[in-house]
Write a protein that holds these residues in place. Structure first.
Motif, short mmCIF file in Angstrom:
data_model
loop_
_atom_site.label_atom_id
_atom_site.label_comp_id
_atom_site.label_asym_id
_atom_site.label_seq_id
_atom_site.Cartn_x
_atom_site.Cartn_y
_atom_site.Cartn_z
N TRP A 173 39.76 -68.55 -12.64
CA TRP A 173 40.63 -67.77 -13.50
C TRP A 173 41.60 -66.95 -12.64
O TRP A 173 41.36 -66.71 -11.48
CB TRP A 173 39.83 -66.84 -14.42
CG TRP A 173 38.68 -66.13 -13.76
CD1 TRP A 173 37.39 -66.57 -13.68
CD2 TRP A 173 38.70 -64.88 -13.06
NE1 TRP A 173 36.62 -65.66 -12.98
CE2 TRP A 173 37.41 -64.60 -12.60
CE3 TRP A 173 39.71 -63.94 -12.80
CZ2 TRP A 173 37.07 -63.46 -11.88
CZ3 TRP A 173 39.37 -62.79 -12.08
CH2 TRP A 173 38.08 -62.56 -11.65
N TYR A 176 43.46 -60.59 -13.86
CA TYR A 176 43.97 -59.99 -15.09
C TYR A 176 45.10 -59.03 -14.76
O TYR A 176 44.99 -58.21 -13.85
CB TYR A 176 42.86 -59.26 -15.85
CG TYR A 176 41.96 -60.21 -16.59
CD1 TYR A 176 42.24 -60.58 -17.89
CD2 TYR A 176 40.84 -60.76 -15.98
CE1 TYR A 176 41.43 -61.48 -18.58
CE2 TYR A 176 40.03 -61.66 -16.65
CZ TYR A 176 40.33 -62.00 -17.94
OH TYR A 176 39.53 -62.89 -18.62
N SER A 212 46.65 -57.56 -17.58
CA SER A 212 46.74 -56.80 -18.83
C SER A 212 45.35 -56.31 -19.23
O SER A 212 44.40 -57.10 -19.28
CB SER A 212 47.31 -57.71 -19.92
OG SER A 212 46.97 -57.25 -21.20
N ALA A 266 44.28 -58.19 -22.43
CA ALA A 266 43.71 -59.51 -22.21
C ALA A 266 42.29 -59.40 -21.68
O ALA A 266 41.40 -60.18 -22.08
CB ALA A 266 44.58 -60.30 -21.24
N LYS A 292 40.04 -58.40 -24.54
CA LYS A 292 39.84 -59.56 -25.42
C LYS A 292 38.79 -60.50 -24.83
O LYS A 292 37.90 -60.97 -25.53
CB LYS A 292 41.16 -60.30 -25.62
CG LYS A 292 41.05 -61.50 -26.52
CD LYS A 292 42.39 -62.18 -26.70
CE LYS A 292 42.20 -63.41 -27.58
NZ LYS A 292 43.44 -64.13 -27.80
N PHE A 293 38.87 -60.76 -23.51
CA PHE A 293 37.88 -61.61 -22.85
C PHE A 293 36.48 -61.00 -22.97
O PHE A 293 35.52 -61.71 -23.31
CB PHE A 293 38.23 -61.78 -21.37
CG PHE A 293 37.13 -62.44 -20.59
CD1 PHE A 293 36.94 -63.80 -20.65
CD2 PHE A 293 36.26 -61.67 -19.82
CE1 PHE A 293 35.90 -64.41 -19.95
CE2 PHE A 293 35.23 -62.27 -19.12
CZ PHE A 293 35.05 -63.63 -19.18
#
Length: 92
Positions: free
Chosen positions: A38, A41, A43, A46, A49-50
């Motif tokens: 991945w 990040y 954000s 985001a 949300k994950f």
């Protein structure tokens, strides 16, 4: 200074959206993410949300904690299809 052995200071706990600030310390670091599947990040929305949609619903997605503070995570995921008798262990 904590004099307890490191083995006693490291614990696992469920990783939740309440750990967002700690999660972002490592999950937003490009050096940490460069060997992961991945991207780092960029954000907090985001990342949150994950945590809510993936980590909180996963029975084997845990925070690695040092003295109760999340410093990383560990995940055990079951293989798919013909690999369903295997698992993948990931950590960061």
């Amino acid at each position: 200074v904590n004099t307890r052995p490191i083995e006693e200071r490291i614990t696992l706990k469920a990783l939740t959206s309440e750990d967002l600030e700690a999660f972002l310390k490592w999950a937003s670091d490009p050096e940490v993410a460069k060997t992961m599947t991945w991207e780092a990040y960029t954000s907090s929305l985001a990342a949150e949300k994950f945590l809510k949609e993936v980590a909180e619903g996963h029975p084997w997605f845990k925070a690695i904690c040092l003295d109760g503070y999340p410093i990383g995570s560990i995940t055990l995921s079951r293989g798919q299809a013909s690999f369903s008798c295997k698992a993948e262990l990931g950590f960061v």
